[in-house]
Design an enzyme around this catalytic site. Structure first.
Site, PDB file in Angstrom:
ATOM      1  N   ARG A 112      -2.832   8.312   3.135  1.00  0.00           N
ATOM      2  CA  ARG A 112      -3.238   8.968   1.877  1.00  0.00           C
ATOM      3  C   ARG A 112      -4.699   8.618   1.756  1.00  0.00           C
ATOM      4  O   ARG A 112      -5.065   7.460   1.572  1.00  0.00           O
ATOM      5  CB  ARG A 112      -2.431   8.435   0.686  1.00  0.00           C
ATOM      6  N   HIS A 115      -9.674   7.720  -1.916  1.00  0.00           N
ATOM      7  CA  HIS A 115      -9.834   8.574  -3.096  1.00  0.00           C
ATOM      8  C   HIS A 115      -9.874   7.722  -4.360  1.00  0.00           C
ATOM      9  O   HIS A 115      -9.627   6.514  -4.319  1.00  0.00           O
ATOM     10  CB  HIS A 115      -8.668   9.574  -3.181  1.00  0.00           C
ATOM     11  N   HIS A 117      -9.269   8.307  -9.010  1.00  0.00           N
ATOM     12  CA  HIS A 117      -8.889   9.240 -10.072  1.00  0.00           C
ATOM     13  C   HIS A 117      -9.145   8.625 -11.432  1.00  0.00           C
ATOM     14  O   HIS A 117      -9.422   7.433 -11.549  1.00  0.00           O
ATOM     15  CB  HIS A 117      -7.422   9.693  -9.951  1.00  0.00           C
ATOM     16  N   GLU A 121      -3.484   3.422 -11.373  1.00  0.00           N
ATOM     17  CA  GLU A 121      -2.337   3.712 -10.494  1.00  0.00           C
ATOM     18  C   GLU A 121      -1.469   2.474 -10.339  1.00  0.00           C
ATOM     19  O   GLU A 121      -1.954   1.401  -9.974  1.00  0.00           O
ATOM     20  CB  GLU A 121      -2.856   4.162  -9.121  1.00  0.00           C
ATOM     21  N   HIS A 160      -9.521   3.788  -3.491  1.00  0.00           N
ATOM     22  CA  HIS A 160      -8.467   3.100  -2.732  1.00  0.00           C
ATOM     23  C   HIS A 160      -7.867   4.014  -1.677  1.00  0.00           C
ATOM     24  O   HIS A 160      -8.171   5.216  -1.639  1.00  0.00           O
ATOM     25  CB  HIS A 160      -7.392   2.606  -3.697  1.00  0.00           C
ATOM     26  N   GLU A 183      -1.448  14.774  -8.361  1.00  0.00           N
ATOM     27  CA  GLU A 183      -2.002  14.434  -7.049  1.00  0.00           C
ATOM     28  C   GLU A 183      -2.919  15.551  -6.535  1.00  0.00           C
ATOM     29  O   GLU A 183      -3.681  15.347  -5.598  1.00  0.00           O
ATOM     30  CB  GLU A 183      -0.878  14.186  -6.036  1.00  0.00           C
TER      31      GLU A 183
HETATM   32 MN    MN Z   1      -4.368   7.047  -5.950  1.00  0.00          MN
END
Ligand code: MN
Ligand code: MN
Length: 400
Positions: A112, A115, A117, A121, A160, A183
């Site tokens: 993943r 990124h 946001h 999280e 992360h 997402e």
């Molecule tokens: Mn994340």
């Protein structure tokens, strides 16, 4: 007009007999004694079998309580080379304004991508193992491996990544303290590179533009890479030093709070200080037992069912109550401060997560409240014998 084939006739007969059997099974009909009547129209027997308390609600259910359940099985799967993800947000479950959840799987080496946001999280590892990385706003880095039952927490805006480890990769649940999270709306490293002029990138990194030729021209989100080396070989020396607060919490390595018929593990700012926006409880209820009648004064509850079967009744004041059935992979929601209980209706242990958009786990126990209030006063309300009230537990009993 063509003659129906023998096969079609046989298939029709089989459907008819299945329907007839279903019609005769009174437990699968909205019938209770003289009340109700059998269903004559179209049916979805698989769905009805999963929802016995919707098809035949307890007679205490009444009034308008909105939908409080959504199954990950009913969500869109976002499939990529290297894994997949699916989400239950306010768009799927409109009542869930305070939290959203993502279920994600990564192969061994599947990434993943790097990124960040807007929201914090919180995560619970369901299976397998992963390596996570983060760098905070003071330039402290964090690189760690996580396995089943481990939690991680990245504060809002902190960049992360997550990568599946050998042999089977990993699967985890992510939770975000904002129902509108998606997402599909995160700040990804490849997306940033694809949408920044090449000359600006070259100037920023003090490199030639031709050095940027191999950079992908679109977002990768999840992609397949080689599995990383052992953790010791993956360390990056940081002149600023490591992050001040641990971003991983080994929840299953903590002793559980034992109760009659189950146990509870809590992770919040009292033992996992960085997790200021998500408080969690992992609840296990043995067959025949239930999470006691209680409510939460601080925040709405977002649930994820890990194993087993359950029913939950929610009391919403003003003569309203509604009961829902749950199984592994379902999401439940309880608006504050509605009272509720969760009963194990199966024959295996029921395990679920209670998550809150709050710094601390807080609940109020109905039994404890009544036990710590003058007996005569409680008895005057309910006409219960004082011997019944005197036997109520003065300590909290999360599972009964
Ligand atoms: Mn994340
Ligand atoms: Mn609760």
């Amino acid at each position: 007009m063509s003659t129906p084939s023998r096969r079609a006739l046989l298939a029709g007969a089989a459907t008819l007999s299945a329907t007839a059997a279903l019609a005769q099974d009174q437990t699968r009909q909205p019938v209770e004694g003289k009340r109700g009547a059998s269903i004559l129209g179209p049916r979805n027997p698989e769905r009805e079998a999963q929802n016995p308390n919707l098809l035949r609600p307890p007679t205490t259910d009444h009034g308008t309580i909105p939908n409080l359940r959504f199954a990950f099985a009913d969500t869109h799967m976002k499939i990529r080379e290297g894994g997949w993800s699916r989400e239950v947000t306010q768009r799927e479950l409109p009542i869930s304004t305070t939290m959203a959840g993502v279920n994600m799987r990564l192969t061994a080496g599947g990434v993943r991508e790097l990124h960040w946001h807007k929201q914090a999280e919180w995560s619970f590892m369901l299976a397998g193992a992963a390596r996570i990385t983060a760098v905070d706003n003071d330039g402290h880095n964090f690189i760690a491996d996580v396995g089943p039952g481990d939690l991680w927490y990245f504060p809002a805006g902190i960049p992360h990544s997550i990568q599946g480890l050998s042999p089977e990769g990993c699967e985890f649940l992510l939770a975000f303290p904002d129902g509108t999270f998606s997402e599909d709306n995160t700040f990804d490293l490849t997306d940033l590179f694809a949408h920044t002029p090449k000359d600006a990138l070259a100037k920023n990194f003090n490199i030639s533009q031709s050095a940027l030729d191999p950079v992908p021209n679109k977002d990768r989100f999840i992609f397949q890479a080689d599995p990383p080396p052992p953790l010791r070989a993956d360390v990056v020396g940081d002149p600023q030093g490591r992050v001040a607060q641990e971003m991983v919490f080994r929840l299953m390595q903590q002793p559980a709070q034992e109760a009659r018929g189950g146990r509870v593990r809590i992770a919040d700012t009292r033992n996992f200080p960085i997790a200021t926006e998500v408080a969690a409880a992992l609840v296990e209820v043995d067959p025949g037992h239930m999470r006691e009648i209680h409510w939460h004064p601080l925040a709405d509850e977002w649930q994820f069912y890990l194993s087993g079967r359950a029913r939950m009744s929610v009391f919403g004041a003003a003569e309203t109550a509604r009961t829902f059935d749950f199984q592994a992979g379902d999401v439940g929601y309880v608006p504050k401060p509605m009272s509720h209980f969760i009963e194990n209706t199966g024959d295996e242990p029921l395990r679920f997560l209670e998550l809150f958009n709050a710094p601390r786990f807080e609940d109020v126990s109905l039994a404890q409240w009544m036990a710590l209030t003058p007996l005569e006063l409680v008895s005057a309300h309910l006409n219960l014998a004082q011997s019944v009230l005197a036997a109520l537990p003065r300590e909290k009993t999360p599972v009964v």
